[in-house]
Scaffold this active site. Sequence first.
Site, PDB file in Angstrom:
ATOM      1  N   ASP A   1      31.679  25.875  36.533  1.00 31.84           N
ATOM      2  CA  ASP A   1      30.400  25.878  37.242  1.00 31.84           C
ATOM      3  C   ASP A   1      30.761  26.544  38.558  1.00 31.84           C
ATOM      4  O   ASP A   1      31.395  25.930  39.417  1.00 31.84           O
ATOM      5  CB  ASP A   1      29.888  24.461  37.481  1.00 31.84           C
ATOM      6  CG  ASP A   1      28.526  24.479  38.162  1.00 31.84           C
ATOM      7  OD1 ASP A   1      28.295  25.363  39.008  1.00 31.84           O
ATOM      8  OD2 ASP A   1      27.690  23.627  37.839  1.00 31.84           O
ATOM      9  N   HIS A   2      30.385  27.814  38.703  1.00 35.40           N
ATOM     10  CA  HIS A   2      30.959  28.564  39.820  1.00 35.40           C
ATOM     11  C   HIS A   2      30.498  28.036  41.185  1.00 35.40           C
ATOM     12  O   HIS A   2      31.126  28.317  42.191  1.00 35.40           O
ATOM     13  CB  HIS A   2      30.708  30.073  39.677  1.00 35.40           C
ATOM     14  CG  HIS A   2      29.294  30.480  39.902  1.00 35.40           C
ATOM     15  ND1 HIS A   2      28.337  30.347  38.952  1.00 35.40           N
ATOM     16  CD2 HIS A   2      28.673  31.002  40.983  1.00 35.40           C
ATOM     17  CE1 HIS A   2      27.178  30.767  39.425  1.00 35.40           C
ATOM     18  NE2 HIS A   2      27.362  31.175  40.666  1.00 35.40           N
TER      19      HIS A   2
ATOM     20  N   HIS B   1      24.385  23.310  38.282  1.00 34.01           N
ATOM     21  CA  HIS B   1      24.668  23.465  39.715  1.00 34.01           C
ATOM     22  C   HIS B   1      24.077  22.338  40.573  1.00 34.01           C
ATOM     23  O   HIS B   1      24.772  21.743  41.394  1.00 34.01           O
ATOM     24  CB  HIS B   1      24.127  24.803  40.226  1.00 34.01           C
ATOM     25  CG  HIS B   1      24.496  25.975  39.356  1.00 34.01           C
ATOM     26  ND1 HIS B   1      25.767  26.133  38.831  1.00 34.01           N
ATOM     27  CD2 HIS B   1      23.777  27.028  38.905  1.00 34.01           C
ATOM     28  CE1 HIS B   1      25.789  27.245  38.100  1.00 34.01           C
ATOM     29  NE2 HIS B   1      24.597  27.797  38.127  1.00 34.01           N
TER      30      HIS B   1
END
Length: 481
Positions: free
Chosen positions: A176-177, A239
């Site tokens: 999950d960047h 996110h």
Amino acid sequence: MSTKQQALFIIFGGTGDLAKRKLYPALFALYQKGIINEHFAVIGTARRPWTDQHFQAVVQESLPDAKAAVAKKFDAHFYYQSHNVNDTEHYVTLKKLAQNLDEKYQIGGNRLFYLAMSPRFFGTIAQHLKSQAIVTADGYNRVIIEKPFGHDYTSAAELNQSISKYFSEDDVFRIDHYLGKEMVQNILAIRFGNNIFNSLWNNRYIDNLQITLSESLGVEERAGYYETAGALRDMVQNHILQIVSLLTMKMPTTYSETDIRREKICALKSLKVYQPQEVATNFVRAQYQAATGLKGYRQEDQIAPDSQTETFVAGKLLVASENFAGVPIYIRTGKRLRQKATRIDVVFKTVPGDIFAKQDLADNILTIEVEPEGKVSLQLNVKKIGQGYQLQEQQLDLSPENRNGEQIPEAYEKLLLDALMGDATNFTHWEEVAYSWKFVDAIRQAWDQSQQPLAEYPCGSMGPKQADELLTKDHRHWIYK
Ligand code: NAD
């Protein structure tokens, strides 16, 4: 802290957008820092019949700011194999190439498999990596997986099972960047590194939390995918809920992967899962409408003219934990909003008593701006300069320029390094994914059964008026306007 790493990267989807925009620049940054240097190689695989030379030229194109000579030395470590993920023969060829490169660069058997392609292929790839013995016995074998991880709990569980048959949870790195972003990582430092916040971080002192992830772009080239996903699945499940978990988790015993993930799992488990009738009062979904020369969502290419996909979500979340029970968490995210921004506002309760009679005190608000700036600020009340005793609000700012202009590494660079070092702290554990989907599924199901039409908002606004009403009915308002 980061020593030299040796690894063979095998990137499935090596010709794709993600690889070109994020992975090759991130690897290059690690190369320039000397973290990967001699003992590494990259195999890019995809269906197209490219040569190594062509692949290297594509990699070089993805590094527009690199000095040509350095980029050339770097690119020399890149190899291409035309590969159909369903064809067993191709894995035999891949194994041979991997073995040759492992010897040539003296890599010692460490392998990172990056699955930068559609999740429907993950199970097949995982199975073949094991059955064709592309995993090694003498080094580590880690799989990095991109979102989306399923489209609901059931599909995510199936996907997880198809991978966990071949790789243990410790070797699965779900990206999950947002967890690689500097300011998101700062949440734990701010909360647990400062007693002034640590001791106030609970329902006695915090009035509400607000999280905004706004995008100014529309659906662009991802329309086909987006139409089946929508903002809830695309942004909230991963996110936003990850940020919620970092904001509401209890203090872990140590700053370590196991302790942090344990507390994040508990935080996500504590989210109140809504009944259908509660969804209608606590969540808003909407679609963008044409404005300022921009098309509305339903007029975009590949989008159904009667599409029910939401491009905006706002919601009020509740957490059933000792420290956060009763503190509403307002979230919103959407496309074609006024500005691209990621921001967290922690709104503290007002001072008890009325010492400054009849003067309106501003709320104390801790703002963590993840994007565009990357800064932290605290809103305080101070005395106005001069005669008399008037108060005024003042911001205490910790901007990047106050931190010696240190270069902030890109999220993918940091996450790739973490994966090389075997540190999964900033990757999502399966149980986090599972609880997130359970929360999101309840909303999705209520919407699917609802006859209520989607709300509307014009391109360039901050969403529909219903998203404001979500707060005004609680006598609150969005801090970020
Ligand atoms: P893309 O369509 O640009 O690339 C997909 C890649 O998979 C290509 O290299 C293609 O050749 C390859 N491929 C497709 N079918 C194949 C097959 N049968 N055999 C072998 N190779 C095959 O997609 P992308 O944008 O790079 O995204 C890749 C993954 O990352 C997706 O799951 C996406 O949801 C996720 N993701 C992408 C981004 C992004 O910014 N692009 C961001 C987050 C997550």
